[in-house]
Design a protein around this motif. Sequence first.
Motif, PDB file in Angstrom:
ATOM      1  N   ASP A 165      -6.185   9.818   3.450  1.00  0.00           N
ATOM      2  CA  ASP A 165      -5.435   8.552   3.389  1.00  0.00           C
ATOM      3  C   ASP A 165      -3.966   8.888   3.138  1.00  0.00           C
ATOM      4  O   ASP A 165      -3.172   8.965   4.074  1.00  0.00           O
ATOM      5  CB  ASP A 165      -6.060   7.682   2.289  1.00  0.00           C
ATOM      6  N   GLU A 176       0.327  -0.062   6.683  1.00  0.00           N
ATOM      7  CA  GLU A 176       0.111   0.913   5.613  1.00  0.00           C
ATOM      8  C   GLU A 176       1.434   1.503   5.134  1.00  0.00           C
ATOM      9  O   GLU A 176       1.682   1.575   3.943  1.00  0.00           O
ATOM     10  CB  GLU A 176      -0.785   2.035   6.151  1.00  0.00           C
ATOM     11  N   CYS A 182       0.854  -1.189   0.000  1.00  0.00           N
ATOM     12  CA  CYS A 182       0.000   0.000   0.000  1.00  0.00           C
ATOM     13  C   CYS A 182       0.888   1.236   0.000  1.00  0.00           C
ATOM     14  O   CYS A 182       1.341   1.689  -1.029  1.00  0.00           O
ATOM     15  CB  CYS A 182      -0.927  -0.076   1.192  1.00  0.00           C
ATOM     16  N   GLU A 233      -3.927   5.291   8.504  1.00  0.00           N
ATOM     17  CA  GLU A 233      -3.347   5.131   7.171  1.00  0.00           C
ATOM     18  C   GLU A 233      -1.927   5.699   7.168  1.00  0.00           C
ATOM     19  O   GLU A 233      -1.087   5.226   7.916  1.00  0.00           O
ATOM     20  CB  GLU A 233      -4.261   5.806   6.132  1.00  0.00           C
ATOM     21  N   TRP A 234      -1.677   6.771   6.382  1.00  0.00           N
ATOM     22  CA  TRP A 234      -0.306   7.260   6.242  1.00  0.00           C
ATOM     23  C   TRP A 234       0.118   8.123   7.424  1.00  0.00           C
ATOM     24  O   TRP A 234      -0.705   8.774   8.068  1.00  0.00           O
ATOM     25  CB  TRP A 234      -0.172   8.124   4.991  1.00  0.00           C
ATOM     26  N   GLU A 246      -9.251   6.447  -6.427  1.00  0.00           N
ATOM     27  CA  GLU A 246      -8.626   6.936  -5.199  1.00  0.00           C
ATOM     28  C   GLU A 246      -7.404   7.732  -5.647  1.00  0.00           C
ATOM     29  O   GLU A 246      -6.724   7.330  -6.590  1.00  0.00           O
ATOM     30  CB  GLU A 246      -8.194   5.745  -4.341  1.00  0.00           C
TER      31      GLU A 246
HETATM   32 CA    CA Z   1      -4.001   3.787   1.709  1.00  0.00          CA
END
Ligand code: CA
Length: 652
Positions: A550, A349, A244, A455-456, A602
């Motif tokens: 994200d 992630e 990811c 996430e990030w 996305e």
């Molecule tokens: Ca992601």
Amino acid sequence: MTQELDAFHAALAAHDDVAINPSGNTPLDRLVDQGRRNVLKGGLALAAIGFFGGGISACRAVADNGLLGFKGVPQQFDPAFDRVLVPEGYSARAFFSWGDAVLADAPAFKGDASETWQDQLKQAGDNHDGMHFFPFPDAPDDHGLLVMNHEYINPTLHTDGIVYVDGKRKVEDVKKEQAAHGVSVIEVKKDAQGHWQRVDGSRYNRRISTLTAMTLSGPLAGHELMKTASDPEGREVIGTLNNCSMGITPWGTYLACEENWHNYFINRDQADYAQRVSHWRYGIAKDGVSKNYGWETADPRFDATPAADQPHGGHVNEPNRFGWVVEIDPFDPTSTPKKRTAVGRFCRECSTLSLGTDGRMAYYYGDDTKGEYIYKFVPEGRFDPANPAAARDLLDKGTLYVARFEAGGKGRWLALVHGQNGLTAENGFPSQAEVLVNARAAADLLGATPMDRPEWVAVHPTSRDVYVTLTNNDDRGSKKPVDAANPRPQNLHGQILRWTEEDADPTATTFQWEVFLLAGEPEGAKDEAGKPVPANLIGTIKGDAFSSPDGLAFDPAGRLWIETDFDDEDPAMKRIGCNQLLCADPTTREVRRFLVGPRGCEITGITFTPDGRTLWINVQHPGLSYPASDGKSRPRSTTVLITRNDGGVIGT
Ligand code: CA
Ligand code: FEO
Ligand code: CA
Ligand code: CA
């Protein structure tokens, strides 16, 4: 076709974030300059120059003008919106799409998905995600390697989609899917006219996939928990998957992270499953077929049902060999990727670096599932810029921590170390190996804070403040109580937190945190019937509305770039529009929309040249009419190149 894709995406979205946490727990500066010069001299990796971005000069250039100098773009609500919209004075060009040639002998993209798996191994993979630009030292702003993850595959990978015959996948199809996962390395360079081009046939160009052999490294290498019928030594894994986001190291390597690996495995032995924490705590399938593509019907390695008649129980340990960080030296195309196991196993992630002035460092990780945790890994050693060769295996030894966000803004890092904090044999952790393989269960025991899908992570280039996106969590308030860091029930829009480690030391065990913003609609927003929008959908954004942050990254000058990932067909998103890239000023918290992507996509992956004048982002799984790098209308995940028409710094 649209319906099939929609259903597929809905299915993916439905299971890649299912809450399974059972616990009741409530300047990258002179050193870097010096380091990269020495790294270059030592020839460890050409990559090092500028991999932290443009540094001081770009920083000064924008400081005079204010951080956000562009004219924002409006939301896009048209279900047929099929472009990448950027501000006035900017251009966006499709640069590298699924199926584009990577290796010198790759066939040209055929357009009907009739490529074989052997062809796919030489072409760009699917679902471009996290990426990084590694500059060459001779012309860092004009020449480098673009390295990116290919997270998963869409049914459009095949002419006839995902097909089962008598309940089984075709071996050739599964191999093509495995070939389309992983990482691409491509050389990119400005031509004589100053236009960026891919360097066809470059010796650096490389595909790493779910078919690539890699070495297991760190505490789990050779451990019982890693041994399988096909790897009785427990030292070599074939492949990486569901990569990811990513990270980089100060020594110029790329860190591909393994996110939703559990969706590729199944254990049909219900009794075994129920007692095997390393399976159920991660949500591996237990009946039917594995959640993503049923690979186990064609490749027995993905069937983790214990087999008493095979060495090491067959492939019951195969899932233990995913969920790690894969370190890749992009400048050595013959190097073997290493899976680092000291970093703990979860649905990782990202792996975001913070480097202290003394060479000590931290890598931050989100575990992207509803109600999971935020981790950091502190290597035992320091990065010594005078001795870059010694950095080779720094990721093999260190301490893994998990975060607790306390009310009142205090935070603590809890060490996941065997023998400490109850991580003992009596509690199911006979050694550090079990702590690492079952990091989620260890974190449960320590009382870590369950988060709204981390996430990030991004680290400010000079202050080292740390930011994380919590993308959304529609179970908050039902399965987990709200708390100060995750304050909204039915949190459909997500939030961004930030914290400062004590003394800005990446290795500190305490920090001060705050909510940077709650995403969502503006105060006073009304629905189509003129009624006030429910409180859980209202955000605190100073500026342009967005949902589900994200991707997150700082540019060289300290602007915070935010990428969104939500289902734009979801009725809750009808006043948000298509997915976006936004830019925030970390000081004023102003947020301005920079880019809107085509319907169905996305926006993810983000990287800049060191001078801040070139930006690449990824448009992942766009809708049906977005033109890819060949200008044709076929849905292809695509890297998009963004420049300012006057050649200036992006965002100013
Ligand atoms: Ca992601
Ligand atoms: Fe692959 Fe957490 O997004
Ligand atoms: Ca996401
Ligand atoms: Ca995605």
